[in-house]
Design a protein around this motif. Structure first.
Motif, short mmCIF file in Angstrom:
data_model
loop_
_atom_site.label_atom_id
_atom_site.label_comp_id
_atom_site.label_asym_id
_atom_site.label_seq_id
_atom_site.Cartn_x
_atom_site.Cartn_y
_atom_site.Cartn_z
N ILE A 26 0.74 -1.26 -0.21
CA ILE A 26 -0.11 0.01 0.05
C ILE A 26 0.94 1.27 0.17
N ARG A 27 0.26 2.18 -0.58
CA ARG A 27 1.16 3.55 -0.64
C ARG A 27 0.72 4.54 0.64
N ALA A 28 1.68 4.71 1.40
CA ALA A 28 1.51 5.23 2.77
C ALA A 28 1.90 6.98 2.37
N ASP A 29 1.81 7.40 1.37
CA ASP A 29 1.94 8.85 0.77
C ASP A 29 0.83 9.79 1.34
N GLY A 30 -0.15 9.33 1.19
CA GLY A 30 -1.27 10.18 1.64
C GLY A 30 -1.40 10.45 3.09
N LEU A 31 -0.75 9.67 3.91
CA LEU A 31 -0.45 9.81 5.32
C LEU A 31 0.20 10.86 5.70
N VAL A 32 1.20 11.23 4.61
CA VAL A 32 2.20 12.36 4.86
C VAL A 32 1.27 13.70 4.95
#
Length: 133
Positions: A26-32
């Motif tokens: 999964i991409r955790a970039d959105g949580l940044v």
């Protein structure tokens, strides 16, 4: 501690993201963008399999707690009084990690365990009732 809160919330959101996708990662970039993770943390989580990413957050939380205990010990506090809260925090982090694993187990089985137990209970109850008729 603000960082512990951010990582705990990131763990919850990662569990939700992992449950909603079938991708291996999964991409955790959105949580940044939501200020739950820093760029290096998100980059590290992007290479981790989807249901292990929330578990990594709990390992980071435990590491932060251990650093606080070591700092307190270096300030001259007695080691025994500092270690007791760490043991409790370690237990809580382990329970949280086990909870993520339990969610993964329930979501990855073809027939969820709760339904299996319900069906077994209904069959046993029916057999018990029929035995006395």
């Amino acid at each position: 501690h603000e960082k512990v809160y951010r990582l705990a919330m990131a763990s919850v959101l990662l569990v939700v993201k992992a449950a909603r996708t079938t991708d291996t990662h999964i991409r955790a970039d959105g949580l940044v963008a939501m200020n739950y993770l820093m760029e290096p943390e998100a980059a590290a989580l992007n290479s981790v399999p989807r249901f292990q990413a929330p578990m990594v957050c709990w390992c980071w939380i435990l590491r932060l707690c251990a650093e606080v205990v070591v700092d307190e010990m270096h300030r001259g506090d007695s080691g025994a009084s500092c270690m007791l809260p760490l043991v409790s925090l370690q237990r809580h982090c382990s329970i949280a990690r086990d909870g993520v694993q339990s969610i993964h187990t329930h979501l990855s089985t073809q027939l969820p365990f709760a339904y299996v137990h319900l069906i077994i209970w209904l069959v046993n109850s029916s057999n018990f009732a029929l035995a006395f008729l």
